[in-house]
Design a protein around this motif. Structure first.
Motif, PDB file in Angstrom:
ATOM      1  N   ARG B   3       0.996  -0.977  -0.117  1.00 39.85           N
ATOM      2  CA  ARG B   3      -0.286  -0.256  -0.497  1.00 39.85           C
ATOM      3  C   ARG B   3       0.633   0.962   0.192  1.00 39.85           C
ATOM      4  O   ARG B   3       1.943   1.248   0.457  1.00 39.85           O
ATOM      5  CB  ARG B   3      -1.172  -0.133   0.823  1.00 39.85           C
ATOM      6  N   THR B   5       1.802   4.954   1.170  1.00 43.65           N
ATOM      7  CA  THR B   5       1.572   5.523   1.666  1.00 43.65           C
ATOM      8  C   THR B   5       2.277   7.241   2.239  1.00 43.65           C
ATOM      9  O   THR B   5       3.090   7.018   0.753  1.00 43.65           O
ATOM     10  CB  THR B   5       1.949   4.994   3.471  1.00 43.65           C
ATOM     11  N   LYS B   7       4.734   8.270   3.440  1.00 44.26           N
ATOM     12  CA  LYS B   7       5.942   8.338   3.653  1.00 44.26           C
ATOM     13  C   LYS B   7       7.234   7.629   2.361  1.00 44.26           C
ATOM     14  O   LYS B   7       7.811   8.784   2.369  1.00 44.26           O
ATOM     15  CB  LYS B   7       6.219   6.785   4.734  1.00 44.26           C
ATOM     16  N   LYS B  17       7.451  13.833   6.128  1.00 45.07           N
ATOM     17  CA  LYS B  17       5.747  13.138   6.361  1.00 45.07           C
ATOM     18  C   LYS B  17       5.261  14.491   6.481  1.00 45.07           C
ATOM     19  O   LYS B  17       3.950  14.391   5.858  1.00 45.07           O
ATOM     20  CB  LYS B  17       6.027  11.643   6.981  1.00 45.07           C
ATOM     21  N   TRP B  47      -1.858   7.249  -4.571  1.00 47.73           N
ATOM     22  CA  TRP B  47      -2.070   7.754  -3.445  1.00 47.73           C
ATOM     23  C   TRP B  47      -3.201   7.691  -3.035  1.00 47.73           C
ATOM     24  O   TRP B  47      -3.671   8.541  -3.249  1.00 47.73           O
ATOM     25  CB  TRP B  47      -0.862   8.581  -2.285  1.00 47.73           C
ATOM     26  N   ASN B  50      -5.017   6.602   4.267  1.00 44.49           N
ATOM     27  CA  ASN B  50      -5.786   4.823   5.093  1.00 44.49           C
ATOM     28  C   ASN B  50      -7.013   5.660   5.852  1.00 44.49           C
ATOM     29  O   ASN B  50      -6.476   6.691   6.675  1.00 44.49           O
ATOM     30  CB  ASN B  50      -4.693   4.586   5.809  1.00 44.49           C
TER      31      ASN B  50
END
Lengths: 350, 350
Positions: B3, B5, B7, B17, B47, B50
């Motif tokens: 996935r 992220t 980051k 971040k 992206w 989440n």
DNA sequence: CTATGCCACTGAACCGGTCAAGCACAGCGA
DNA sequence: TCGCTGTGCTTGACCGGTTCAGTGGCATAG
């Protein structure tokens, strides 16, 4: 509102966060005495797990997704969906799972929603209904690796786990019943031809009528009452009218009945009508509509059960929920001119 | 499925971040050049945030809750709910919000669900429908501090923000219309008396008929077709039968029409029928049903808009979505014996 | 030339759980 | 007595975001 967290439980119970987690989740690693103490403290504080925190570490959302793609009006006219959802929840609720619902107006929107839910990790699995022939959602779900239970015939599910009802057998029963009553010219007022279950009924209807050596005609509509009524009139008032009409939903059957009523055609004396779904609608007409139907709430519940099995890692075998049955009421009878042979049925159910 | 992220975006864009978070959320703290670069990388990697992580830190779930408490069968028979949900989603979807749905079979289950959603932080706000008189959900929502939009009359909402339709005005319009046609004995086949909107219509009906000096009778049912038909027969075949009947939903009106049809009572020659909701059902009967109705999809959309306003901190003022209007079709006309005076209406809408 | 302030960005804490690794201690056999 | 094993618990990293307290660089003011 100071929310209760396991940290607070840990403090009160005099153990660590980790121990509390073990205790609350019923897993080994703590003594029974400690477990009991933790559970009691949790109960006293009325602790509930923060779903987001659970999702974030555990990767389980305790949520399933359902997208309904139809025009809002059509959707409202189909008691099926609401009962189906009720059936789903009957099983999800007690197990602490929730249902994320989306109503989309076309398949592209639905696909986008599925992508979003998958990417945002909003659901553990999805339920897919209204399968098309060559449905693009099947490869999409594969690509996304999103667990799914397909509601529909295994032939449409492309290997995905599915729960289905044997509509073909139900069509056969209906046709058999009509033929036994003496009908020789049958018609079917079907829904959209691109829907998988409509096509399955199409094929079953063609096969069953061919096998019985009776004439058959299928006309496709958009499931609306307007078209249901119009098509019925066209059929019955046209050349070589059918003596029996089988519908793909209840609304069209009601509309057909009204249209015939208006045109002075009496049911069932001149034409037999058979609805499909057997919702409450079939019991509020005069005459009451005979219908092919099944327990939709149970169907939804079966799908929910299958979802849990899926997450437990069971193989994607199809599950037959049940076979819709014919419920005889007052809209069906022998064709005009009397039955070819005496009534050969074993009597109807209410 | 590795996935994506923030980051990873941070690494590729060569920033931290935190900077990525600022950039993606359109807030100050990064230069336009950096923001553009971050957005581009995010787009390239496709992206998506989440949702769990967002919820956990941000305390916003981008999810609203809706509990429907009715018998599954009843629920299926009311096109209202499905259309209402479709209307909600019309607004929620484009804004990236999802709808959590629960179908409960009684109010206790619904209350438990609300508690659970609140405690588990599953929703940002809830929609409450089918308000009762003295509804226990109102104090519960207060206690929980759970933001809510009530769908129903301000008099029932107990100060919670609400969106409503002016049913009282609609009843007045319907009664006025019937009286103008010459009707002097009216009846109303209502739903469950404990529902707030039923009571509001009860009172409006009593007031309007009293003001017009005509007789009025209201009978309560469970909204089912079965009871709708039975009550209609009892009324019309009883002593001093009404010349016009106003129903609380479409299904009962259809059932009433069929029951009269079966009893040999002609509509509208002997009795005028008026349905409520004006779903597709009203257009598939013979004669077609006149009905009081409104745009339910728009109603749902209005509620969704109100939800967002609520989260933006707007005051809990009631919002009037609209007033249902009478749609004249073929089931209404002057009473038998002719109108007291010539038809005084301005003609109906389709 | 230093002081001031702002801008753009970094680093780290934090949300509330889960879970792997580690540690203390009891019981047991050799 | 010493190790070995297993139980019961602690510690701390981690999930993927948000957010806040810095920090360094640069321009402007004093």
């Amino acid at each position: 509102m100071p929310r209760v967290t396991i940290k607070e439980i840990a403090q009160r119970a005099g153990v660590s966060k980790g121990a509390v987690s073990y205790a609350l989740n019923g897993r080994p690693g703590v003594s029974e005495a400690t477990r009991a103490r933790v559970l009691q403290v949790a109960a006293e504080l009325d602790w509930r797990p923060n779903s987001a925190a659970r999702m974030l570490s555990g990767a389980r959302t305790a949520t399933f997704g359902l997208v309904l793609t139809r025009q809002p009006e059509t959707l409202g006219n189909e008691p099926f969906f609401m009962q189906f959802v009720a059936g789903l929840e009957r099983v999800l609720g007690p197990r602490g799972h929730a249902l994320l619902l989306q109503v989309a107006h076309d398949l592209d929107v639905e696909m986008t929603t599925l992508r979003t839910w998958s990417a945002e990790r909003r659901v553990d699995a999805v339920v897919v209904v209204d399968l098309r022939v060559g449905d693009p959602r099947v490869p999409l779900l594969r690509e996304l690796g999103l667990p799914a239970v397909v509601v529909g015939d295994p032939s449409l599910a492309g290997g995905l786990p599915c729960v289905w009802t044997d509509d073909a057998a139900a069509v056969e029963e209906a046709v058999g019943h009509l033929v036994a009553l003496g009908h020789r010219r049958l018609a079917r007022v079907a829904g959209s031809a691109d829907l998988g279950h409509v096509q399955i009924r199409d094929l079953a209807f063609a096969a069953a009528t061919a096998a019985a050596g009776v004439s058959a005609l299928t006309l496709h509509t958009d499931f609306s009452g307007q078209q249901g009524g119009q098509v019925t009139k066209d059929l019955v008032l046209g050349d070589s009218p059918p003596t029996a009409v089988l519908y793909d939903n209840d609304l069209m059957a009601v509309a057909g009945l009204s249209a015939l009523n208006e045109a002075g055609v009496s049911v069932p004396e001149q034409v037999t009508l058979l609805a499909w779904d057997d919702s409450a609608l079939c019991r509020v007409t005069h005459p009451r509509l005979s219908a092919v139907g099944h327990d939709v709430v149970a169907y939804g519940a079966a799908v929910a059960e299958r979802l849990f099995q899926l997450l437990d890692g069971s193989p994607p075998d199809p599950v037959l929920a049940h076979t819709p049955r014919l419920h005889e009421r007052a809209s069906s009878g022998p064709p005009p001119g009397g039955p070819v042979r005496p009534r050969a049925t074993t009597g109807g159910r209410a």
